[in-house]
Scaffold this motif. Structure first.
Motif, PDB file in Angstrom:
ATOM      1  N   LYS A 123     -11.288 -81.425  44.481  1.00 18.04           N
ATOM      2  CA  LYS A 123     -10.255 -82.560  44.572  1.00 18.04           C
ATOM      3  C   LYS A 123      -9.360 -82.429  43.023  1.00 18.04           C
ATOM      4  O   LYS A 123      -8.490 -82.533  43.006  1.00 18.04           O
ATOM      5  N   PHE A 124     -10.481 -82.665  42.055  1.00 15.43           N
ATOM      6  CA  PHE A 124      -9.954 -82.772  40.505  1.00 15.43           C
ATOM      7  C   PHE A 124      -9.458 -81.351  40.222  1.00 15.43           C
ATOM      8  O   PHE A 124      -8.555 -81.392  39.234  1.00 15.43           O
ATOM      9  N   GLN A 125     -10.119 -80.412  40.673  1.00 14.03           N
ATOM     10  CA  GLN A 125      -9.618 -78.989  40.113  1.00 14.03           C
ATOM     11  C   GLN A 125      -8.167 -78.964  40.547  1.00 14.03           C
ATOM     12  O   GLN A 125      -7.347 -78.279  40.046  1.00 14.03           O
ATOM     13  N   ASN A 126      -7.888 -79.370  41.786  1.00 18.27           N
ATOM     14  CA  ASN A 126      -6.540 -79.208  42.563  1.00 18.27           C
ATOM     15  C   ASN A 126      -5.535 -80.249  41.858  1.00 18.27           C
ATOM     16  O   ASN A 126      -4.347 -79.807  41.954  1.00 18.27           O
ATOM     17  N   LYS A 127      -6.190 -81.532  41.418  1.00 16.57           N
ATOM     18  CA  LYS A 127      -5.327 -82.246  40.677  1.00 16.57           C
ATOM     19  C   LYS A 127      -4.706 -81.868  39.564  1.00 16.57           C
ATOM     20  O   LYS A 127      -3.541 -82.102  39.056  1.00 16.57           O
ATOM     21  N   TYR A 128      -5.575 -81.150  38.677  1.00 18.66           N
ATOM     22  CA  TYR A 128      -5.355 -80.790  37.319  1.00 18.66           C
ATOM     23  C   TYR A 128      -5.048 -79.357  37.228  1.00 18.66           C
ATOM     24  O   TYR A 128      -6.004 -78.490  37.253  1.00 18.66           O
ATOM     25  N   ASP A 129      -3.796 -78.827  37.143  1.00 14.31           N
ATOM     26  CA  ASP A 129      -3.743 -77.228  36.617  1.00 14.31           C
ATOM     27  C   ASP A 129      -4.001 -76.998  35.332  1.00 14.31           C
ATOM     28  O   ASP A 129      -4.652 -75.809  35.026  1.00 14.31           O
ATOM     29  N   PHE A 130      -3.675 -77.773  34.376  1.00 16.88           N
ATOM     30  CA  PHE A 130      -4.062 -77.448  32.975  1.00 16.88           C
ATOM     31  C   PHE A 130      -4.672 -78.750  32.349  1.00 16.88           C
ATOM     32  O   PHE A 130      -4.495 -79.722  32.530  1.00 16.88           O
ATOM     33  N   VAL A 131      -5.835 -78.298  31.431  1.00 12.54           N
ATOM     34  CA  VAL A 131      -6.462 -79.281  30.903  1.00 12.54           C
ATOM     35  C   VAL A 131      -6.461 -79.238  29.287  1.00 12.54           C
ATOM     36  O   VAL A 131      -6.880 -78.149  29.034  1.00 12.54           O
ATOM     37  N   PHE A 132      -6.027 -80.189  28.491  1.00 15.61           N
ATOM     38  CA  PHE A 132      -6.014 -80.179  27.024  1.00 15.61           C
ATOM     39  C   PHE A 132      -7.160 -80.971  26.712  1.00 15.61           C
ATOM     40  O   PHE A 132      -7.119 -82.464  27.031  1.00 15.61           O
ATOM     41  N   GLU A 133      -7.813 -80.914  25.643  1.00 12.75           N
ATOM     42  CA  GLU A 133      -8.623 -81.717  24.994  1.00 12.75           C
ATOM     43  C   GLU A 133      -8.362 -81.610  23.300  1.00 12.75           C
ATOM     44  O   GLU A 133      -8.212 -80.837  22.622  1.00 12.75           O
ATOM     45  N   ASP A 134      -7.754 -82.912  22.896  1.00 16.34           N
ATOM     46  CA  ASP A 134      -7.796 -83.072  21.576  1.00 16.34           C
ATOM     47  C   ASP A 134      -8.926 -83.581  20.749  1.00 16.34           C
ATOM     48  O   ASP A 134      -9.733 -84.288  21.412  1.00 16.34           O
ATOM     49  N   GLU A 135      -8.989 -83.499  19.208  1.00 10.85           N
ATOM     50  CA  GLU A 135      -9.999 -83.733  18.535  1.00 10.85           C
ATOM     51  C   GLU A 135     -11.229 -83.481  19.094  1.00 10.85           C
ATOM     52  O   GLU A 135     -12.215 -84.266  19.020  1.00 10.85           O
ATOM     53  N   CYS A 136     -11.661 -82.245  19.549  1.00 14.76           N
ATOM     54  CA  CYS A 136     -12.741 -81.906  20.161  1.00 14.76           C
ATOM     55  C   CYS A 136     -14.007 -81.435  19.295  1.00 14.76           C
ATOM     56  O   CYS A 136     -14.932 -81.303  19.431  1.00 14.76           O
ATOM     57  N   GLN A 137     -13.584 -81.495  17.795  1.00 15.06           N
ATOM     58  CA  GLN A 137     -14.523 -81.398  16.907  1.00 15.06           C
ATOM     59  C   GLN A 137     -15.637 -82.730  16.937  1.00 15.06           C
ATOM     60  O   GLN A 137     -16.892 -82.762  16.660  1.00 15.06           O
ATOM     61  N   ASP A 138     -15.226 -83.819  17.607  1.00 11.38           N
ATOM     62  CA  ASP A 138     -15.744 -84.941  18.084  1.00 11.38           C
ATOM     63  C   ASP A 138     -16.341 -85.073  19.472  1.00 11.38           C
ATOM     64  O   ASP A 138     -16.693 -86.282  19.589  1.00 11.38           O
ATOM     65  N   SER A 139     -16.241 -84.147  20.009  1.00 12.20           N
ATOM     66  CA  SER A 139     -16.909 -84.121  21.597  1.00 12.20           C
ATOM     67  C   SER A 139     -18.213 -84.015  21.554  1.00 12.20           C
ATOM     68  O   SER A 139     -18.860 -83.468  20.663  1.00 12.20           O
ATOM     69  N   ASN A 140     -18.697 -84.224  22.681  1.00 13.98           N
ATOM     70  CA  ASN A 140     -20.332 -83.936  22.933  1.00 13.98           C
ATOM     71  C   ASN A 140     -20.248 -82.925  24.017  1.00 13.98           C
ATOM     72  O   ASN A 140     -19.377 -82.569  24.838  1.00 13.98           O
ATOM     73  N   MET A 141     -21.408 -82.513  24.291  1.00 11.45           N
ATOM     74  CA  MET A 141     -21.666 -81.396  25.400  1.00 11.45           C
ATOM     75  C   MET A 141     -21.322 -81.936  26.772  1.00 11.45           C
ATOM     76  O   MET A 141     -20.563 -81.009  27.458  1.00 11.45           O
ATOM     77  N   ILE A 142     -21.701 -82.799  27.328  1.00  7.54           N
ATOM     78  CA  ILE A 142     -21.282 -83.543  28.626  1.00  7.54           C
ATOM     79  C   ILE A 142     -19.775 -83.695  29.008  1.00  7.54           C
ATOM     80  O   ILE A 142     -19.446 -83.566  29.920  1.00  7.54           O
ATOM     81  N   GLN A 143     -19.060 -84.053  27.585  1.00  9.44           N
ATOM     82  CA  GLN A 143     -17.614 -84.188  27.858  1.00  9.44           C
ATOM     83  C   GLN A 143     -17.059 -82.801  28.098  1.00  9.44           C
ATOM     84  O   GLN A 143     -16.294 -82.795  28.837  1.00  9.44           O
ATOM     85  N   TYR A 144     -17.516 -81.833  27.292  1.00  9.46           N
ATOM     86  CA  TYR A 144     -17.071 -80.404  27.514  1.00  9.46           C
ATOM     87  C   TYR A 144     -17.334 -80.054  28.917  1.00  9.46           C
ATOM     88  O   TYR A 144     -16.401 -79.321  29.527  1.00  9.46           O
ATOM     89  N   ASN A 145     -18.502 -80.565  29.473  1.00 12.51           N
ATOM     90  CA  ASN A 145     -18.862 -79.879  30.757  1.00 12.51           C
ATOM     91  C   ASN A 145     -17.914 -80.448  31.739  1.00 12.51           C
ATOM     92  O   ASN A 145     -17.613 -79.837  32.893  1.00 12.51           O
TER      93      ASN A 145
END
Length: 729
Positions: free
Chosen positions: A234-256
C-alpha cells in the motif's frame, strides 16, 4: 531558470537510486525542490512524491519551495506530493494498521519533555531500590569523597547516558528480556545491565499509561512494514518517488523504512541527499554518516554538487585547506578520514551568481591571554565591524550553551542587540527563571535580596540603569517596597529620573507581588495558576508554565514534603534536562532569520544550516577542539573509575555484543577517535557559515593548561600566508 553544470545531471534523474553529495552553500534544498517539482509535473501515475527531512522547519521550507516552483509552471495542486519528518511518516504507517504491532487506534506518543520526566521517575525508583549503591561503585576515590557535595550534578550527567542507551536499545530492537538473556556475555559491571533496571520500569510506565515514545514509533513502523505485506505494498503504491534530505544525520532503521517504501516491483526510486562532511549529530543521537556512505557506494547514480556561491573565495580556500590538512597531515592518523575529499568550487563562470567579492582579506586570527580577554576583544571587534558594515549580518559561535549566555551578557552591557540561539538562551529560560526566583522569594518573603532577584529578572532595559535601580532598592525593606502609597510618594520620582519606563515596570511588579503574597497560602499548583493570571504571560510563556506545573505535580507526587525552595532550585538549575527539553519544544517554533540589527550568538552545533556575512569563531582551544587522543573529553566523567569513565561508549559497545557484531577492542579509545572526527566536521561547518569575514579566536592560559588548538594554529598559518598574497579579485 539557469542551472549550474553540477546541478544539470541531477535534474535529469528519472528513476532508480541516486546519491547526491552537496558541499556547504551548494543549494541542495533548491535543487531537491526543483527535481521534485519536475517529477511531479511529468509523472502520470497515481503515486505521490515523498520528501522526508530532518526538522519540522525544513518541512515548511520544502513545502514553500516546491509550491512556488509548481505555481510558476501553472500547477496549483499540492495533492501530488507530501513533505514530512521520519516520525510523521512512521505515525502514518502505524495508524494504517496499529493492530499489526499490538496497538489500538488511539495511539498516544510520549513527547521528549514527558520522556525526561518518566525516565527521571524510573531513576528515582531505581535509586530507592539500591541503585545509588550501584552508582557509587562506578565512582573513583575522588568521586566517593565528593559525592555528598556533587552527587546531584553527577546524577544529571548519568541521566543523559541512560537516555542515549535506552534510545540505542530501542532502535536496535533489544528488549529488556533480551538483555536478561544476554547477561552472561555482558559479564559483571555491565553498563547495559545497570540501565536495564531503569529501562524495565520505563517500559512498564509507558504501557501503564498507554504511550509509545519516538523511538518506538520508528521501530514499530518498520516492524509493521516487514510483517504486513499488504501494508508494505500500500505504501509502495502510495509513493512513486522517495527523497531523503540531510541523510548524513540518518540512522539505519530510518534508511530501512525509506528503502522498503521506495521499492515497487522492479523499481526502487530513492534519492538521498546530504553532506558527509557536515555529519555532526553522532555524539548525542543514533545517527552515523556510514549509512549514507554505504548508500553512495551502492547507488545507481551518484553526483556531487561541489559548486557554492555562499562564501568568498578566501573562505572557500580555507574550508578546502581544512579538508586537505585533515586527510594528509592530521597528527592523529585515525582521524585522517574524518573529512571526505569533497572540494568546494566557487561559481566563477556564472556572472549572476558570483561568490561575494572582497577588497580586503576577510580571515583574521587572534590569540588572547585568557577567555575573559577573548570576550572583551570580540565585543570591541563587533562594535567596530558594525560601524563599518551596518548592513551586514554578524554571528558569534561558541562551544557550549554557557558561553552563549556569557557573550550575550557582554553584548547587552555594550548596548548591542543579540539573538541567542541555544537551548538555554535568555528567552527560553526567562519564564523558568522568573518562576524560580519568585518561588524563592515566596519561601523567604522578608528577604530584600530575594526581592531584588525577582525584580532584576522581570525588568528589561539598559543594564547600567537597571543596576542603579536595584541599588536604590537595596536600601529598603520588602514591606516598604510593596507598601503602595508610601512607595509611590518616597521613591518613584527618584527612580524615574534614572529610567521612567523601568520604574513604571517596577511599580507594576511590586503591585503584583503584593497580590501574590496575599495568596501565597494556596496549594502550589493553584498558586502557579494564580501567578499566571496575575502576570498575564504570552501564549508561549503560558504554555511553558503549564508544562512546569505538570512537572511540579509529578515532583510533589514523588516527594509530598517538597518545599518552595526545593522547587525553586530545580527551576533555576540550567543543567536540568527536563526544562531544557521544555524550552526547546515551546520556543523553537518561530524559527530564526539573520538580522543586521542583531548579533546572533550560537553554539557551533546550532549554527548548522545558517549563514552570516561575518562570523566569529571563539574558544578554539584544546579543551573544546582536541586533536589528540590524550586530550580531555567531555564525554568522559572524571569522577568515574577509569574503566567506566565513558559509560555511553561502553553501553554502545555492549549493544554491539548483544547483536553479535564485531566487538571493538577498546570502545573508550574508539569513542575518542569518533569525537575527534566529529569535532573536525563541526569546525568545517562553522567555517562555511561565513560569507565574507571570518574571525578565529583562541586564548593562551598556561596556568589553566588551556592552550590554542592545533586547528587554530593551522588556520592562523594559512591566513597569515594568504593575507600577504591577497590582491583582491
Amino acid at each position: 531558470m539557469r542551472f549550474r553544470e553540477d546541478q544539470i545531471p541531477i535534474l535529469e534523474y528519472n528513476g532508480g537510486t541516486m546519491a547526491v553529495s552537496a558541499v556547504p552553500g551548494a543549494g541542495k534544498t533548491f535543487i531537491v525542490s526543483h527535481l521534485a517539482s519536475k517529477i511531479i509535473e511529468k509523472k502520470s501515475d497515481k503515486g505521490k512524491v515523498l520528501i522526508v527531512t530532518y526538522m519540522n522547519s525544513a518541512v515548511n521550507n520544502f513545502k514553500s519551495r516546491i509550491s512556488q516552483v509548481l505555481e510558476s509552471h501553472g500547477i496549483h495542486s499540492s495533492r501530488s506530493y507530501e513533505v514530512m519528518t521520519i516520525h510523521s511518516l512512521a505515525m502514518k504507517i502505524i495508524q494504517e494498521r496499529p493492530d499489526v504491532v499490538g496497538l489500538d487506534e488511539n495511539i498516544k506518543v510520549l513527547d521528549d519533555i514527558n520522556k525526561s520526566i518518566y525516565i527521571d521517575r524510573c531513576i528515582d525508583l531505581w535509586r530507592r531500590r539500591g541503585g545509588e549503591n550501584t552508582f557509587k561503585n562506578l565512582l573513583n576515590d575522588y568521586g566517593i569523597k565528593k559525592y555528598q557535595e556533587k552527587g546531584i550534578y553527577w546524577w544529571k550527567n548519568f541521566v543523559s547516558v541512560i537516555e542515549i542507551i535506552i534510545s540505542e536499545l530501542k532502535l536496535n530492537s533489544i528488549s529488556c528480556d533480551k538483555i536478561d538473556e544476554s547477561s552472561e556475555i555482558l559479564g559483571n559491571n555491565s553498563i547495559v545491565k545497570i540501565i536495564n533496571y531503569i529501562y524495565k520500569d520505563y517500559e512498564k510506565l509507558l504501557k501503564l499509561n498507554g504511550y509509545v515514545d519516538y523511538e518506538d514509533i520508528i521501530v514499530l513502523a518498520y516492524s509493521a512494514l516487514k510483517t504486513d505485506e499488504n501494508l508494505k505494498i500500500k505504501f509502495q503504491n502510495k509513493y512513486d518517488f522517495v527523497f531523503e534530505d540531510e541523510c548524513q544525520d540518518s540512522n539505519m532503521i530510518q534508511y530501512n523504512i525509506l528503502s522498503l517504501i521506495s521499492q515497487s516491483g522492479s523499481n526502487n526510486n530513492l534519492v538521498r541527499v546530504g553532506d558527509l562532511n557536515q555529519s555532526i549529530m553522532g555524539s548525542f543521537t543514533s545517527s552515523n554518516p556510514r549509512y549514507f556512505e554505504d548508500f553512495i557506494d551502492t547507488a545507481d547514480k551518484k553526483y556531487i554538487m561541489n559548486m557554492a556561491g555562499r562564501s568568498s573565495r578566501e573562505i572557500i580556500d580555507l574550508a578546502n585547506y581544512i579538508v586537505e590538512y585533515t586527510q594528509k597531515h592530521h597528527s592523529e592518523k585515525n582521524c585522517r578520514n574524518a573529512l571526505k575529499n569533497q572540494i568546494i568550487k566557487p561559481m566563477e563562470d556564472m556572472d549572476a551568481l558570483k561568490n561575494p567579492q572582497m577588497t580586503e582579506y576577510g580571515i583574521k586570527t587572534y590569540c588572547m591571554s585568557s577567555w575573559e580577554k577573548e570576550k572583551e576583544s570580540t565585543v570591541r571587534a563587533i562594535i567596530n565591524f558594525k560601524k563599518k558594515h551596518p548592513d551586514m549580518t554578524t554571528a558569534v559561535l561558541v562551544p557550549f550553551n554557557k558561553h552563549v549566555s556569557e557573550i550575550s551578557q557582554e553584548l547587552i552591557k555594550n548596548h548591542i542587540d543579540c539573538d541567542e540561539l541555544s537551548s538555554t538562551s535568555g528567552q527560553k529560560i526567562k519564564i523558568t527563571n522568573i518562576l524560580g526566583k519568585l518561588l524563592a522569594f515566596l519561601a523567604q518573603p522578608d528577604s530584600i535580596d530575594k526581592f531584588k532577584d525577582i525584580i532584576y529578572e522581570i525588568i528589561d532595559g539598559d543594564i547600567e540603569k537597571k543596576d542603579k535601580i536595584i541599588e536604590c532598592i537595596s536600601k529598603s525593606s520588602v514591606e516598604y517596597m510593596i507598601s503602595e502609597n508610601e512607595f509611590r510618594i518616597s521613591t518613584v520620582n527618584k527612580l524615574k529620573k534614572i529610567d521612567e519606563k523601568m520604574t513604571n515596570t517596577l511599580v507594576d511588579v511590586c503591585y503584583k507581588l503584593k497580590n501574590i503574597l496575599e495568596n501565597s497560602n494556596k496549594d502550589i499548583l493553584s498558586l502557579l495558576l494564580y501567578i499566571e493570571n496575575v502576570f498575564r504571560f504570552n501564549s508561549e510563556d503560558s504554555a511553558m508554565l503549564q508544562l512546569i506545573a505538570s512537572y511540579i505535580k509529578y515532583e510533589r507526587f514523588q516527594n509530598p514534603n517538597i518545599t518552595l525552595d526545593m522547587i525553586s532550585e530545580q527551576l533555576l538549575d540550567i543543567k536540568n534536562p527536563v526544562f531544557r527539553h521544555m524550552s526547546e519544544v515551546i520556543y523553537s517554533v518561530n524559527g530564526y532569520e539573520p538580522n543586521p540589527e542583531k548579533v546572533a550568538v550560537s553554539t557551533y552545533h546550532k549554527s548548522k544550516g545558517l549563514e552570516w556575512d561575518c562570523v566569529f569563531l571563539l574558544y578554539l582551544n584544546n579543551y573544546t577542539y582536541p586533536s589528540s587522543l590524550s586530550g580531555k573529553f567531555r564525554s568522559e566523567y572524571y569522577f568515574f573509575k577509569d574503566e567506566f569513565k565513558n559509560p555511553t561508549a561502553l553501553g554502545k559497545a555492549e549493544i554491539e555484543k548483544i547483536l553479535g557484531n564485531e566487538i571493538i577492542s577498546d570502545p573508550i579509545v574508539q569513542s575518542r577517535i569518533e569525537i575527534l572526527c566529529e569535532k573536525i566536521r563541526i569546525l568545517y561547518v562553522a567555517v562555511t557559515r561565513a560569507k565574507r569575514y571570518l574571525i578565529c579566536m583562541a586564548h593562551y592560559d598556561k596556568s589553566k593548561k588551556d592552550l590554542p588548538s592545533e586547528y587554530f594554529k593551522i588556520i592562523k598559518k594559512f591566513a597569515d600566508k594568504k593575507c600577504g598574497d591577497f590582491s583582491g579579485y
